[in-house]
Motif scaffolding. Structure first.
Motif, PDB file in Angstrom:
ATOM      1  N   SER A  60       0.889  -1.136  -0.066  1.00 43.61           N
ATOM      2  CA  SER A  60      -0.167  -0.182  -0.012  1.00 43.61           C
ATOM      3  C   SER A  60       0.956   1.173  -0.074  1.00 43.61           C
ATOM      4  O   SER A  60       2.156   1.406   0.198  1.00 43.61           O
ATOM      5  CB  SER A  60      -0.729  -0.019   1.320  1.00 43.61           C
ATOM      6  OG  SER A  60      -0.227   0.270   2.444  1.00 43.61           O
ATOM      7  N   CYS A  61       0.283   2.329  -0.442  1.00 47.04           N
ATOM      8  CA  CYS A  61       1.018   3.767  -0.150  1.00 47.04           C
ATOM      9  C   CYS A  61       1.184   4.121   1.259  1.00 47.04           C
ATOM     10  O   CYS A  61       2.212   4.387   1.656  1.00 47.04           O
ATOM     11  CB  CYS A  61       0.203   4.590  -0.965  1.00 47.04           C
ATOM     12  SG  CYS A  61       0.713   6.309  -0.835  1.00 47.04           S
ATOM     13  N   THR A  62       0.401   3.382   2.145  1.00 45.79           N
ATOM     14  CA  THR A  62       0.371   3.819   3.465  1.00 45.79           C
ATOM     15  C   THR A  62       1.649   3.174   4.112  1.00 45.79           C
ATOM     16  O   THR A  62       2.366   3.701   4.829  1.00 45.79           O
ATOM     17  CB  THR A  62      -0.964   3.195   4.368  1.00 45.79           C
ATOM     18  OG1 THR A  62      -2.251   3.705   3.683  1.00 45.79           O
ATOM     19  CG2 THR A  62      -0.898   3.743   5.607  1.00 45.79           C
ATOM     20  N   MET A  65       4.799   4.975   2.953  1.00 45.28           N
ATOM     21  CA  MET A  65       4.981   6.144   3.866  1.00 45.28           C
ATOM     22  C   MET A  65       5.663   5.678   5.127  1.00 45.28           C
ATOM     23  O   MET A  65       6.550   6.370   5.637  1.00 45.28           O
ATOM     24  CB  MET A  65       3.639   6.845   3.915  1.00 45.28           C
ATOM     25  CG  MET A  65       3.301   7.603   2.546  1.00 45.28           C
ATOM     26  SD  MET A  65       2.103   9.037   2.572  1.00 45.28           S
ATOM     27  CE  MET A  65       0.664   7.897   3.050  1.00 45.28           C
ATOM     28  N   THR A  86      -6.334  15.939   2.791  1.00 45.68           N
ATOM     29  CA  THR A  86      -5.565  14.691   2.248  1.00 45.68           C
ATOM     30  C   THR A  86      -6.239  13.376   2.989  1.00 45.68           C
ATOM     31  O   THR A  86      -7.135  13.715   3.695  1.00 45.68           O
ATOM     32  CB  THR A  86      -4.185  14.376   2.588  1.00 45.68           C
ATOM     33  OG1 THR A  86      -3.573  13.378   2.002  1.00 45.68           O
ATOM     34  CG2 THR A  86      -3.703  14.537   4.099  1.00 45.68           C
ATOM     35  N   TRP A  87      -6.049  12.265   2.465  1.00 47.36           N
ATOM     36  CA  TRP A  87      -6.647  11.174   2.851  1.00 47.36           C
ATOM     37  C   TRP A  87      -5.680  11.123   4.061  1.00 47.36           C
ATOM     38  O   TRP A  87      -4.667  11.124   4.434  1.00 47.36           O
ATOM     39  CB  TRP A  87      -6.448  10.006   1.956  1.00 47.36           C
ATOM     40  CG  TRP A  87      -7.007   8.565   2.536  1.00 47.36           C
ATOM     41  CD1 TRP A  87      -6.135   7.400   2.376  1.00 47.36           C
ATOM     42  CD2 TRP A  87      -8.214   8.181   3.124  1.00 47.36           C
ATOM     43  NE1 TRP A  87      -7.042   6.480   3.213  1.00 47.36           N
ATOM     44  CE2 TRP A  87      -7.855   6.865   3.639  1.00 47.36           C
ATOM     45  CE3 TRP A  87      -9.351   9.047   3.686  1.00 47.36           C
ATOM     46  CZ2 TRP A  87      -9.049   6.185   4.256  1.00 47.36           C
ATOM     47  CZ3 TRP A  87     -10.297   8.348   4.323  1.00 47.36           C
ATOM     48  CH2 TRP A  87     -10.182   7.098   4.609  1.00 47.36           C
ATOM     49  N   ALA A  89      -4.264   8.736   5.387  1.00 45.25           N
ATOM     50  CA  ALA A  89      -3.114   7.811   5.693  1.00 45.25           C
ATOM     51  C   ALA A  89      -1.764   8.770   5.768  1.00 45.25           C
ATOM     52  O   ALA A  89      -0.916   8.039   6.330  1.00 45.25           O
ATOM     53  CB  ALA A  89      -3.017   7.226   4.143  1.00 45.25           C
ATOM     54  N   VAL A 132       1.145  16.555  -0.621  1.00 41.59           N
ATOM     55  CA  VAL A 132       0.154  15.743  -1.308  1.00 41.59           C
ATOM     56  C   VAL A 132       0.063  16.101  -2.767  1.00 41.59           C
ATOM     57  O   VAL A 132      -0.439  17.170  -2.605  1.00 41.59           O
ATOM     58  CB  VAL A 132      -0.662  15.553  -0.426  1.00 41.59           C
ATOM     59  CG1 VAL A 132      -1.882  14.366  -1.212  1.00 41.59           C
ATOM     60  CG2 VAL A 132      -0.467  14.740   0.871  1.00 41.59           C
ATOM     61  N   ASP A 158       3.724  12.404  -0.840  1.00 42.60           N
ATOM     62  CA  ASP A 158       2.403  11.570  -1.017  1.00 42.60           C
ATOM     63  C   ASP A 158       1.816  11.538  -2.579  1.00 42.60           C
ATOM     64  O   ASP A 158       1.105  12.572  -2.646  1.00 42.60           O
ATOM     65  CB  ASP A 158       1.533  11.917  -0.050  1.00 42.60           C
ATOM     66  CG  ASP A 158       0.291  10.931   0.108  1.00 42.60           C
ATOM     67  OD1 ASP A 158       0.187  10.052  -0.858  1.00 42.60           O
ATOM     68  OD2 ASP A 158      -0.448  10.782   1.061  1.00 42.60           O
ATOM     69  N   ALA A 160       0.325   9.281  -3.849  1.00 40.21           N
ATOM     70  CA  ALA A 160      -0.645   8.355  -4.233  1.00 40.21           C
ATOM     71  C   ALA A 160      -1.506   8.424  -5.302  1.00 40.21           C
ATOM     72  O   ALA A 160      -1.612   7.439  -6.066  1.00 40.21           O
ATOM     73  CB  ALA A 160      -1.672   8.271  -2.712  1.00 40.21           C
ATOM     74  N   PRO A 161      -2.340   9.446  -5.516  1.00 37.55           N
ATOM     75  CA  PRO A 161      -3.195   9.505  -6.642  1.00 37.55           C
ATOM     76  C   PRO A 161      -2.578  10.101  -7.756  1.00 37.55           C
ATOM     77  O   PRO A 161      -3.420  10.986  -8.869  1.00 37.55           O
ATOM     78  CB  PRO A 161      -4.393  10.347  -6.163  1.00 37.55           C
ATOM     79  CG  PRO A 161      -3.475  11.126  -5.273  1.00 37.55           C
ATOM     80  CD  PRO A 161      -2.339  10.800  -4.811  1.00 37.55           C
ATOM     81  N   LYS A 187      -7.398   3.988  -7.983  1.00 30.77           N
ATOM     82  CA  LYS A 187      -6.335   4.775  -8.293  1.00 30.77           C
ATOM     83  C   LYS A 187      -6.308   4.697 -10.078  1.00 30.77           C
ATOM     84  O   LYS A 187      -6.948   3.775 -10.678  1.00 30.77           O
ATOM     85  CB  LYS A 187      -5.032   4.435  -8.036  1.00 30.77           C
ATOM     86  CG  LYS A 187      -5.271   4.778  -6.513  1.00 30.77           C
ATOM     87  CD  LYS A 187      -5.434   6.270  -5.955  1.00 30.77           C
ATOM     88  CE  LYS A 187      -5.225   6.423  -4.618  1.00 30.77           C
ATOM     89  NZ  LYS A 187      -6.210   5.772  -3.718  1.00 30.77           N
ATOM     90  N   GLY A 194      -2.009  -1.981  -3.461  1.00 34.05           N
ATOM     91  CA  GLY A 194      -0.617  -1.815  -3.551  1.00 34.05           C
ATOM     92  C   GLY A 194       0.117  -0.487  -3.529  1.00 34.05           C
ATOM     93  O   GLY A 194      -0.773   0.529  -3.597  1.00 34.05           O
ATOM     94  N   TRP A 286      -7.096  12.727 -11.209  1.00 33.84           N
ATOM     95  CA  TRP A 286      -7.521  11.524 -10.891  1.00 33.84           C
ATOM     96  C   TRP A 286      -9.048  11.455 -10.545  1.00 33.84           C
ATOM     97  O   TRP A 286      -9.641  10.660 -10.768  1.00 33.84           O
ATOM     98  CB  TRP A 286      -6.631  10.800  -9.776  1.00 33.84           C
ATOM     99  CG  TRP A 286      -7.339   9.800  -8.812  1.00 33.84           C
ATOM    100  CD1 TRP A 286      -7.481   8.593  -9.597  1.00 33.84           C
ATOM    101  CD2 TRP A 286      -7.809   9.751  -7.414  1.00 33.84           C
ATOM    102  NE1 TRP A 286      -8.319   7.696  -8.536  1.00 33.84           N
ATOM    103  CE2 TRP A 286      -8.228   8.528  -7.388  1.00 33.84           C
ATOM    104  CE3 TRP A 286      -7.796  10.622  -6.537  1.00 33.84           C
ATOM    105  CZ2 TRP A 286      -8.701   7.925  -6.106  1.00 33.84           C
ATOM    106  CZ3 TRP A 286      -8.178  10.089  -5.236  1.00 33.84           C
ATOM    107  CH2 TRP A 286      -8.406   8.880  -5.058  1.00 33.84           C
ATOM    108  N   PHE A 318     -11.953  15.741   1.007  1.00 35.62           N
ATOM    109  CA  PHE A 318     -11.708  15.268   2.186  1.00 35.62           C
ATOM    110  C   PHE A 318     -11.976  16.355   3.381  1.00 35.62           C
ATOM    111  O   PHE A 318     -11.711  17.442   3.109  1.00 35.62           O
ATOM    112  CB  PHE A 318     -10.249  14.936   2.341  1.00 35.62           C
ATOM    113  CG  PHE A 318      -9.832  13.865   1.484  1.00 35.62           C
ATOM    114  CD1 PHE A 318     -10.417  12.495   1.596  1.00 35.62           C
ATOM    115  CD2 PHE A 318      -8.848  14.012   0.336  1.00 35.62           C
ATOM    116  CE1 PHE A 318      -9.756  11.547   0.964  1.00 35.62           C
ATOM    117  CE2 PHE A 318      -8.383  12.893  -0.493  1.00 35.62           C
ATOM    118  CZ  PHE A 318      -8.842  11.679   0.008  1.00 35.62           C
TER     119      PHE A 318
END
Ligand code: PLP
Length: 369
Positions: A60-62, A65, A86-87, A89, A132, A158, A160-161, A187, A194, A286, A318
């Motif tokens: 995961s991205c979490t 990080m 942000t999310w 995470a 982010v 971050d 992530a997206p 995503k 992942g 995204w 968010f």
């Protein structure tokens, strides 16, 4: 267009015969001596695409990080500046190493970390900043890196997206000491769950090799020299990731087309602003979003409920992290608080047809009156 019979969802991947062929091969042959063939290819191709030297595929991205913060030695007593919008995470990963996330406002236009607000929040405890690339729009990385270097801070992106996003001619994820990406099922490119952690630093890559393998000594079988982490991706997921990466330009272009169609359909409405792109930036959009000008949370929620009666799903942008129980509010952060009440993510998945985008747009128009 009549209301469709099924809910138009906010996300959905693009899976073709190419992905199915790679995953079938991995699940059939990718064992024993072949256990990491797709992992190696995926990591190498991803590093080359972002423009960095090292990439580590994660679950995961979490997790990526968490690994990044541990590799930098950030821990109790340290502060890490994270955007309000942000999310969870991003901020949660800071707490995993015992450090404190300090929440900072975001900028108009990008909804990403505001460089001036970031600089104003630096204290002697600040060790790192985590910009982010929110909803695929790149953060102002040249300014953020310049401020961080002047204050001796690490930068963890971050991303992530934001696979494929660019700012100042470089890919998001190539600016920081480390950057983390997500391939969770909603995503731009997916592996189910992942992520990927990337860096240009050979020293950090060496640290990550050990940390990411439960602290195992690479030279002595089953000997652990420290407590590490385990956030590994499987070879089967890497096969899916590699196939998606080989189609990334198509995937990004479609996201940009979706946003352009919303902007063309809704751009004349004065009561909303459709997500755009700041100069020098290439957003991958995204999630296409609208801000309903002047709306409070009750009106935003009513609009989302009305869209749902037309079979249009949506998500609130968010909530400001500091408005939720686990976090502390240290600054006013007015932009984050405004968009956290008034902005909405529209359906943006790869499975959307142009007719569906037009139905969503007509529904927004009707609901806003
Ligand atoms: C900005 C941001 N950071 C981090 C994450 C977490 O990614 P993952 O679910 O792969 O851990 C997400 C996922 O939505 C995200 O949007």
């Amino acid at each position: 267009m009549a209301t469709p019979s099924e809910m138009i969802l906010t996300a959905g991947p693009s899976i073709t015969e190419h992905e199915i062929a790679y995953v079938t091969d991995a699940v059939t042959h990718g064992w024993n001596r072949e256990w990491n063939g797709y992992l190696k290819r995926f990591e190498a191709a991803f590093a080359a695409y972002i423009g960095v030297r090292h990439a580590f595929a994660t679950s995961s991205c979490t997790g990526a990080m968490h690994m990044a913060l541990k590799a930098l030695g950030i821990g109790p007593g340290d502060e890490v500046i994270v955007p309000e919008t942000t999310w969870i995470a991003t901020a949660a990963s800071v707490t995993y190493v015992g450090a404190t996330p300090v929440l900072c406002d975001v900028a108009e236009g990008s909804w990403c970390l505001d460089p001036a607000a970031f600089e104003a929040m630096i204290t002697e405890r600040t060790k790192a900043v985590m910009p982010v690339h929110l909803y695929g729009h790149p953060a102002a990385m040249p300014q953020i890196v310049e401020i961080a270097r002047r204050h001796g801070l690490f930068v963890i992106e971050d991303a992530a997206p934001a696979v494929g996003a660019e700012v100042a001619g470089r890919r998001a994820g190539s600016f920081g000491d480390l950057a983390a990406f997500s391939f969770q099922g909603a995503k731009v490119m997916v592996t189910g769950e992942g992520g990927m952690l990337v860096t240009n630093s050979d020293d950090l890559a060496e640290r990550l090799t050990r940390i990411g393998d439960q602290g195992r000594d690479p030279k002595k079988p089953l000997w652990n020299t420290e407590i590490g982490l385990k956030y590994k991706m499987s070879n089967i997921q890497a096969a899916l990731g590699l196939a998606q990466l080989e189609r990334i330009e198509i995937l990004v272009e479609r996201k940009r087309e979706i946003n352009a169609r919303y902007a063309a359909n809704l751009g004349d409405l004065n009561s909303i602003a459709v997500s755009g792109e700041l100069p020098g930036c290439r957003s991958i959009h995204w999630m296409s979003s609208i801000e309903v000008k002047g709306a409070d949370a009750a009106r935003r929620d009513a609009i989302m409920a009305a869209l749902r009666t037309r079979n249009v799903d949506s998500r609130p942008v968010f909530y400001p992290l500091s408005s939720m129980p686990p976090f502390e509010r240290r600054a006013e952060n007015p932009v984050a608080y405004r968009i956290g009440h008034s902005a909405i993510n529209l359906p943006s998945g790869h499975n959307l047809t142009d007719d569906q985008i037009d139905h969503v747009s007509e529904s927004v128009r009707a609901v806003l009156g």
